[in-house]
Write an enzyme that holds these catalytic residues in place. Sequence first.
Site, PDB file in Angstrom:
ATOM      1  N   HIS B  73    -102.739   4.841   6.384  1.00  0.00           N
ATOM      2  CA  HIS B  73    -102.297   3.590   5.737  1.00  0.00           C
ATOM      3  C   HIS B  73    -102.206   3.829   4.224  1.00  0.00           C
ATOM      4  O   HIS B  73    -102.705   3.041   3.417  1.00  0.00           O
ATOM      5  CB  HIS B  73    -103.236   2.431   6.076  1.00  0.00           C
ATOM      6  CG  HIS B  73    -103.251   2.085   7.539  1.00  0.00           C
ATOM      7  ND1 HIS B  73    -102.667   0.956   8.068  1.00  0.00           N
ATOM      8  CD2 HIS B  73    -103.745   2.768   8.610  1.00  0.00           C
ATOM      9  CE1 HIS B  73    -102.821   0.944   9.387  1.00  0.00           C
ATOM     10  NE2 HIS B  73    -103.471   2.038   9.738  1.00  0.00           N
ATOM     11  N   TYR B 343    -113.470   6.449   7.676  1.00  0.00           N
ATOM     12  CA  TYR B 343    -113.033   5.798   6.427  1.00  0.00           C
ATOM     13  C   TYR B 343    -113.929   6.241   5.274  1.00  0.00           C
ATOM     14  O   TYR B 343    -113.475   6.382   4.134  1.00  0.00           O
ATOM     15  CB  TYR B 343    -113.133   4.267   6.534  1.00  0.00           C
ATOM     16  CG  TYR B 343    -112.098   3.581   7.385  1.00  0.00           C
ATOM     17  CD1 TYR B 343    -111.423   4.236   8.415  1.00  0.00           C
ATOM     18  CD2 TYR B 343    -111.796   2.233   7.183  1.00  0.00           C
ATOM     19  CE1 TYR B 343    -110.501   3.567   9.207  1.00  0.00           C
ATOM     20  CE2 TYR B 343    -110.869   1.566   7.965  1.00  0.00           C
ATOM     21  CZ  TYR B 343    -110.233   2.231   8.975  1.00  0.00           C
ATOM     22  OH  TYR B 343    -109.335   1.563   9.757  1.00  0.00           O
TER      23      TYR B 343
END
Lengths: 182, 381
Positions: B73, B343
């Site tokens: 992303h 992440y």
Amino acid sequence: MNAPRFAFLSRLLHWLMAAMILAMLFIGIGMVSSLADYHWLLSIHRPLGIAILALAALRLVNRQLNPPPPLPADMPRAIRLAAHASHVALYALMFAVPLVGWAMLSAGGYPVVLYGTLQLPPILPLDVALYAVLRTAHTVLAFALFAVFLLHLAAALMHALVFRDGVLESMASLRPGRGGQG
Amino acid sequence: MNPPLPPSSRYRLWPPRPALLAGLGATGLVLGVTAGAFAYAGGFLSPGRLTQTRIVDRFEAINGLHPGFRRNHAKGVCVTGTFESNGAGARLSRAGVFAPGTVPVVGRFAVGIGKPFLPDNETEVRSLALSFRPAGGEEWRTGMNDIPVFPVNTPQGFYALMAASAADPATGKPDPARLKAFLDAHPESARALGLIKARAVSSGFADARYNGLDAFRFIDAAGRSTPVRWSMVPLDPVVAQAPPPAGARDPNYLFDDLIARMATGPLRYRLVVTAAAPGDPTDDATVAWPEGREQVDAGTLTLDHVEAEGPGNCRDINYDPLVLPDGIAPSDDPLPAARSAAYSVSFTRRAGEEKTPSEVTVPPRPPGAASSETPRPATGG
């Protein structure tokens, strides 16, 4: 024989923190290489780290109130120096690792959640470049703490098995009081 | 019968006594076992174990290294606004964000790929990440996508799908044989990818529906746990996507349309929480829960400010899906923990890297246009 011992509170703090720090080192190294266990280990890691920080402060105060018993009189200077240096390193790392962890979460913009609604305030403003430096420092310092812990463990075993000078017994004793009075 | 050693010689290491050798041996053994256990816990003895580091390494191997950007992303834009809770969510969760009231929100629209300069028409998935920041309360972060189900249900499946769908350097397209082998081994992904491909795609970011996909648990004031999933449902009418002819539109048309849309007024979404019925799977993000499950409209998200990624805004937030307030907890879905772990690695790497400006820029707004905005929440802390 009533050899000098650490004060009972000192011994209690020592063994409590020994278990906590060892658990913490294993949780830390385990969670950064585990996908399934990462979150629940991290949720233990934060409050346990803050507890170690608080106990380290308590222990430093206790050390002033209840100084350690003297080392054996015949202990060579080199071993004395090594003992002193490794304890300075242990104390410094007991403060530095959790403090850097707290600072790192603060700089990274993470909430410092302990349990449920209990959170700590950030101790640094948001700064991701600083976060990256502190994140690396947290790992390096934790490895240093594990290394000093191994030295400490080796020294304790050497005192007990080779030197047989009562140094381990002064911390491992279950008897009340400080001994050494007669 | 040896005479006892004089006290001062007990520290002497030479010549070695039997007790010294035995003591050294025992000490070495204990140290070796301890260090070995540490190495085992750290995965150093299991090179085949799938770790967060390996997942992020694979993102970099497939997409190339783009310093300073998210590993997935990567192309996105920052938005801010508020969430106005109507109080209905408080029946399921005691989290402060569901009490009646208004909470500042910092969000990010992005396309679901790890290449920050890829033209929008080469992307397939749109995402909305949000951080709810109640004053003095606990933060809630979530990342949602405009797909009905997630393509995999385990981190291992994700790792394998990444490899299977990566472009073959020879053809620039995924190798059909590898993809087929993956889908044969993962029928759940074959089903999920069918649903994803068949979905109605909206014309842009503004009118897309963003789904949390993973199951979580809401905990109410009495401690009762309810498995849930959540979605942001647009108030803008959904217009079906008309794919632009290749080269006919600007490469950032999705983002530029979003910015133009936000110049005309705030975007609004309803936060819809879906509660599972007993027996609905909570550990399988490839499976949608049946229609007709209880849905709670918990309030309205209003996004009224858009800006390019920069220091201190959404760029510097790790939208870790397990930053949760008291009252929202993980379920047995294995993906959020894996996402959280990966992440963290992505965030740590990009945090330490030199930043390149985002491909997505926001033109300055005419004077006076900012007056309708709500005060922007601070993004620190």
